[in-house]
Scaffold this motif. Structure first.
Motif, short mmCIF file in Angstrom:
data_model
loop_
_atom_site.label_atom_id
_atom_site.label_comp_id
_atom_site.label_asym_id
_atom_site.label_seq_id
_atom_site.Cartn_x
_atom_site.Cartn_y
_atom_site.Cartn_z
N SER A 1 0.81 -1.22 0.00
CA SER A 1 0.00 0.00 0.00
C SER A 1 0.84 1.27 0.00
CB SER A 1 -0.93 0.01 1.23
OG SER A 1 -0.17 -0.02 2.43
N LEU A 2 2.17 1.14 -0.06
CA LEU A 2 3.04 2.32 -0.06
C LEU A 2 2.91 3.07 -1.38
CD1 LEU A 2 5.32 3.97 1.32
CD2 LEU A 2 6.95 2.47 0.15
N ASN A 3 2.61 4.33 -1.30
CA ASN A 3 2.49 5.16 -2.49
C ASN A 3 3.89 5.58 -2.93
OD1 ASN A 3 1.88 6.96 -4.52
ND2 ASN A 3 0.66 8.34 -3.25
N VAL A 4 4.36 5.02 -4.02
CA VAL A 4 5.69 5.37 -4.53
C VAL A 4 5.61 6.22 -5.79
CG1 VAL A 4 6.75 3.30 -3.55
CG2 VAL A 4 5.86 3.24 -5.89
N GLY A 5 4.39 6.47 -6.28
CA GLY A 5 4.25 7.22 -7.52
C GLY A 5 3.73 8.63 -7.35
N GLY A 6 2.89 8.85 -6.32
CA GLY A 6 2.32 10.16 -6.10
C GLY A 6 1.05 10.38 -6.91
N PRO A 7 0.53 11.61 -6.83
CA PRO A 7 1.05 12.72 -6.02
C PRO A 7 0.91 12.46 -4.52
CG PRO A 7 -1.01 13.33 -7.07
CD PRO A 7 -0.66 11.99 -7.60
N MET A 8 1.86 13.01 -3.77
CA MET A 8 1.91 12.81 -2.32
C MET A 8 2.57 14.03 -1.69
SD MET A 8 4.60 9.65 -2.66
CE MET A 8 5.86 9.70 -3.93
N PRO A 9 2.38 14.24 -0.39
CA PRO A 9 2.89 15.46 0.23
C PRO A 9 4.38 15.47 0.51
CG PRO A 9 1.76 14.10 1.84
CD PRO A 9 1.53 13.45 0.51
N SER A 10 5.08 14.37 0.25
CA SER A 10 6.51 14.29 0.51
C SER A 10 7.08 13.14 -0.29
CB SER A 10 6.77 14.07 2.01
OG SER A 10 6.33 12.77 2.39
N LEU A 11 8.38 12.95 -0.19
CA LEU A 11 8.98 11.75 -0.75
C LEU A 11 8.45 10.52 -0.01
CD1 LEU A 11 12.72 12.89 -1.05
CD2 LEU A 11 11.17 12.43 -2.96
N PRO A 12 8.44 9.35 -0.65
CA PRO A 12 8.04 8.14 0.07
C PRO A 12 8.86 7.96 1.34
CG PRO A 12 8.23 7.69 -2.28
CD PRO A 12 8.76 9.08 -2.07
N LEU A 13 8.22 7.46 2.37
CA LEU A 13 8.82 7.25 3.70
C LEU A 13 9.16 8.57 4.38
CD1 LEU A 13 11.29 4.32 2.88
CD2 LEU A 13 8.90 4.15 3.63
N ASN A 14 8.57 9.68 3.88
CA ASN A 14 8.86 11.00 4.44
C ASN A 14 10.35 11.32 4.44
OD1 ASN A 14 6.43 12.22 4.92
ND2 ASN A 14 6.31 11.69 7.08
N ASN A 15 11.06 10.87 3.44
CA ASN A 15 12.49 11.12 3.38
C ASN A 15 12.75 12.62 3.36
OD1 ASN A 15 14.58 9.31 3.54
ND2 ASN A 15 14.46 8.65 1.42
N PRO A 16 13.60 13.13 4.26
CA PRO A 16 13.87 14.57 4.27
C PRO A 16 14.82 14.97 3.13
CG PRO A 16 15.20 13.47 5.93
CD PRO A 16 14.30 12.42 5.35
N ILE A 17 14.70 16.21 2.71
CA ILE A 17 15.63 16.75 1.72
C ILE A 17 16.93 17.13 2.43
CG2 ILE A 17 16.01 18.52 -0.02
CD1 ILE A 17 13.71 16.61 -0.64
N GLN A 18 18.04 16.62 1.96
CA GLN A 18 19.36 16.96 2.51
C GLN A 18 20.23 17.46 1.36
OE1 GLN A 18 20.87 14.29 5.78
NE2 GLN A 18 19.34 12.87 4.96
N SER A 19 20.40 18.77 1.32
CA SER A 19 21.02 19.42 0.16
C SER A 19 22.51 19.60 0.28
CB SER A 19 20.36 20.78 -0.08
OG SER A 19 18.97 20.63 -0.28
N GLY A 20 23.08 19.36 1.45
CA GLY A 20 24.51 19.52 1.60
C GLY A 20 24.91 20.97 1.80
N PRO A 21 26.19 21.28 1.68
CA PRO A 21 27.25 20.39 1.19
C PRO A 21 27.75 19.36 2.20
CG PRO A 21 28.19 22.50 1.77
CD PRO A 21 26.71 22.64 1.96
N ALA A 22 27.23 19.41 3.43
CA ALA A 22 27.65 18.42 4.42
C ALA A 22 27.19 17.03 4.02
CB ALA A 22 27.09 18.78 5.80
N TYR A 23 27.93 16.02 4.46
CA TYR A 23 27.59 14.62 4.21
C TYR A 23 26.22 14.34 4.83
CZ TYR A 23 28.92 9.70 3.38
OH TYR A 23 29.02 8.42 2.92
N ALA A 24 25.33 13.72 4.08
CA ALA A 24 23.98 13.45 4.55
C ALA A 24 23.98 12.32 5.58
CB ALA A 24 23.08 13.10 3.37
N THR A 25 22.85 12.16 6.26
CA THR A 25 22.69 11.10 7.25
C THR A 25 21.47 10.26 6.90
OG1 THR A 25 21.36 12.54 8.67
CG2 THR A 25 23.74 12.46 9.08
N ARG A 26 21.45 9.03 7.38
CA ARG A 26 20.30 8.17 7.14
C ARG A 26 19.10 8.72 7.90
NH1 ARG A 26 19.71 2.22 5.95
NH2 ARG A 26 17.59 1.67 6.56
N PRO A 27 17.98 8.92 7.22
CA PRO A 27 16.82 9.50 7.89
C PRO A 27 16.25 8.54 8.94
CG PRO A 27 16.23 8.79 5.68
CD PRO A 27 17.72 8.67 5.80
#
Length: 518
Positions: A344-370
């Motif tokens: 039932s996971l919506n992976v196509g959208g439209p949806m209010p965020s990335l699947p699993l509510n993945n946060p946007i990490q733009s850097g330049p710092a090394y990202a972390t696992r959400p």
């Protein structure tokens, strides 16, 4: 005294290399077996951190091994005896309100198996088949910056440009597609262009490219799942393997085209499923699983293109007699058994965020696992981190590690292409996916000095300057201008050294494949 020019033996070595570097076959994957947060290498037995698009065996799962893949009952890729799994992150469009939709992937993902030689311990070595169970990762999902020159300096590279850290980041490409122009060089741009740039220049979409390392230490895996493999120092062009990597495997290269043109004129940004709007964190994985002996036989018979008419010269997979070819409809309909918790996971959208509510990490710092249940990410109008400017550039200029795609005929348009489904019902989709014309990678090799030659002779070098194509009848000729750098020794006293240059053009006839063979 007249200068003494010594270069003949070295010329023979380098021309031999140039004659084999375009040997390849292009493995089409006309369908996907899953679009889901599954990753048996990085997240075995659990839900992954972000959504991947998976091609290959229906035996794929969160804990899949090579044995599981071999037990799959179908494959979404072209060769029936290939049960390997190939996966990369999905691409999404996030509008100015944060509403997120999957970008349709144009059917016809390509995995190139290239027959690229390298030097190992001073000996020119040709690839052997990858063993079953070998795990491969290229790219780093948490990378968010690029600290090397833009664009890449001309070959040959040296210094910081040939460190493994640099070669890993240069193994990523974002190719701006405009079929009315000469194609850009593969791996020319190592970051995601801005939405405005894509709208203005990439009218036929964006092709994401990924090169895998081919120097191997003999282990099937490593603690970080990467350090058992390494890149040669000239990337896609081969070169020299680092110390400790004394085996050479097939060079693998991904091409995946996304229909970014479907979002032209809309305000927002493209972002990878791992929350990366920069593209620096693009990555891909492989678990190798071929039926016994098939990949070895194909590498030996269908890899080389030493002689005119050799199978490896065409790149058309169906011309290799070792392979049984999967019909397009079967590739498109092959699916995994989706885990119940993901159906039932919506992976196509439209949806209010990335699947699993993945946060946007733009850097330049090394990202972390959400963390699980991460808050809804802030909408993006453009990436908050400045994106470098790199104008559209024809691959024939020879500015990148590769001299560009040599087949620019993409007569099929998005309006007639079947795109991979982007709704939450992806797992049950059985729609037919039509083949899409996509050019092969055209590689040339810049190699180091050959072993066991006169030291004076070893001062000769050959660098590819440019390529062009000439079509006569059904044959496409690749014209490669090679610059030969010859050190001239003056024997009079005091000794002086000068450098002379001379140009060569080598024509290599190949089958014309404006339409990929199936």
């Amino acid at each position: 005294m007249l200068p003494k020019i010594m270069y003949f033996a070295q010329a023979l070595v380098y021309l031999s290399i140039l004659g084999n570097t375009n040997a390849l076959w292009r493995l089409q994957c006309e369908g996907v077996v899953a679009i889901a947060p599954l990753d048996p290498i990085m997240s075995p037995g659990e839900t992954g951190s972000h959504v991947h698009t998976v091609k290959g065996s229906s035996g794929f799962s969160s804990s899949a091994t090579a044995a599981d893949l071999l037990n799959g009952n179908c494959t979404s890729c072209q060769v029936q005896q290939d049960h390997s799994a190939y996966w990369t992150p999905a691409l999404y469009f996030m509008d100015s309100n944060g509403i997120t939709t999957a970008v349709p992937e144009v059917a016809g993902h390509l995995t190139y198996y290239k027959y690229t030689p390298c030097y190992i311990n001073g000996v020119l070595t040709y690839p052997s088949a990858m063993p079953n169970g070998l795990t491969m990762i290229s790219g780093d999902t948490y990378q968010r910056n690029f600290t090397y020159p833009i664009p890449d300096p001309p070959m040959p590279w040296s210094g910081a440009d040939v460190t493994q850290a640099a070669l890993r980041q240069k193994a990523i490409g974002f190719n701006c597609l405009n079929y009315a122009k000469t194609p850009e060089a593969s791996l020319y741009r190592h970051f995601m262009p801005t939405k405005d740039y894509i709208d203005a220049n990439c009218v036929d979409g964006l092709r994401l490219e990924l090169l895998f390392p081919q120097c191997w230490n003999g282990s099937l895996d490593s603690t970080d799942h990467k350090s058992h493999l390494a890149f040669p120092d000239h990337s896609i062009n081969g070169g020299t393997c680092p110390e400790g990597y004394d085996q050479l495997i097939n060079q693998v290269f991904y091409e995946t085209i996304f229909n970014t043109a479907a979002f032209a004129g809309q305000t927002g940004s493209f972002v990878l499923a791992n929350g990366d709007p920069t593209g620096y964190g693009y990555h891909g994985d492989i678990i190798v699983a071929w039926e016994e002996g098939v990949l070895t036989a194909a590498t030996d018979l269908c890899g080389p293109d030493t002689n005119p008419g050799d199978i490896g010269a065409s790149g058309i997979t169906s011309e290799c007699p070792i392979f049984d070819i999967t019909p397009n409809t079967e590739m498109a309909s092959c699916k995994i058994d989706m885990p119940v918790n993901l159906t039932s996971l919506n992976v196509g959208g439209p949806m209010p965020s990335l699947p699993l509510n993945n946060p946007i990490q733009s850097g330049p710092a090394y990202a972390t696992r959400p963390a699980a249940g991460a808050p809804t990410p802030t909408p993006l109008s453009q990436s908050p981190v400045p994106i470098p400017t790199l104008s559209y550039s024809s691959g024939s200029s020879g500015t990148g590690p590769e001299d560009g795609d040599i087949y620019a005929d993409h007569s099929t348009t998005f309006s007639t292409m079947s795109s991979i489904a982007t709704t939450s019902a992806i797992a049950s989709s059985t729609s037919s996916i039509a083949p899409v014309v996509s050019p092969p990678v055209a590689a040339t090799t810049v190699a180091p000095a050959a072993p066991d030659v006169n030291p004076e002779v070893a001062n000769a070098a050959f660098y590819t300057v440019s390529t062009s194509m000439t079509t006569i009848g059904a044959i496409a000729y690749e014209n490669i201008l090679v610059e030969e750098v010859v050190t001239i020794f003056v024997t009079s006293e005091p000794t002086e050294t000068a450098v002379a240059k001379r140009g060569h053009v080598h024509n290599r006839g190949r089958h014309q494949h404006h339409v990929r063979g199936v």
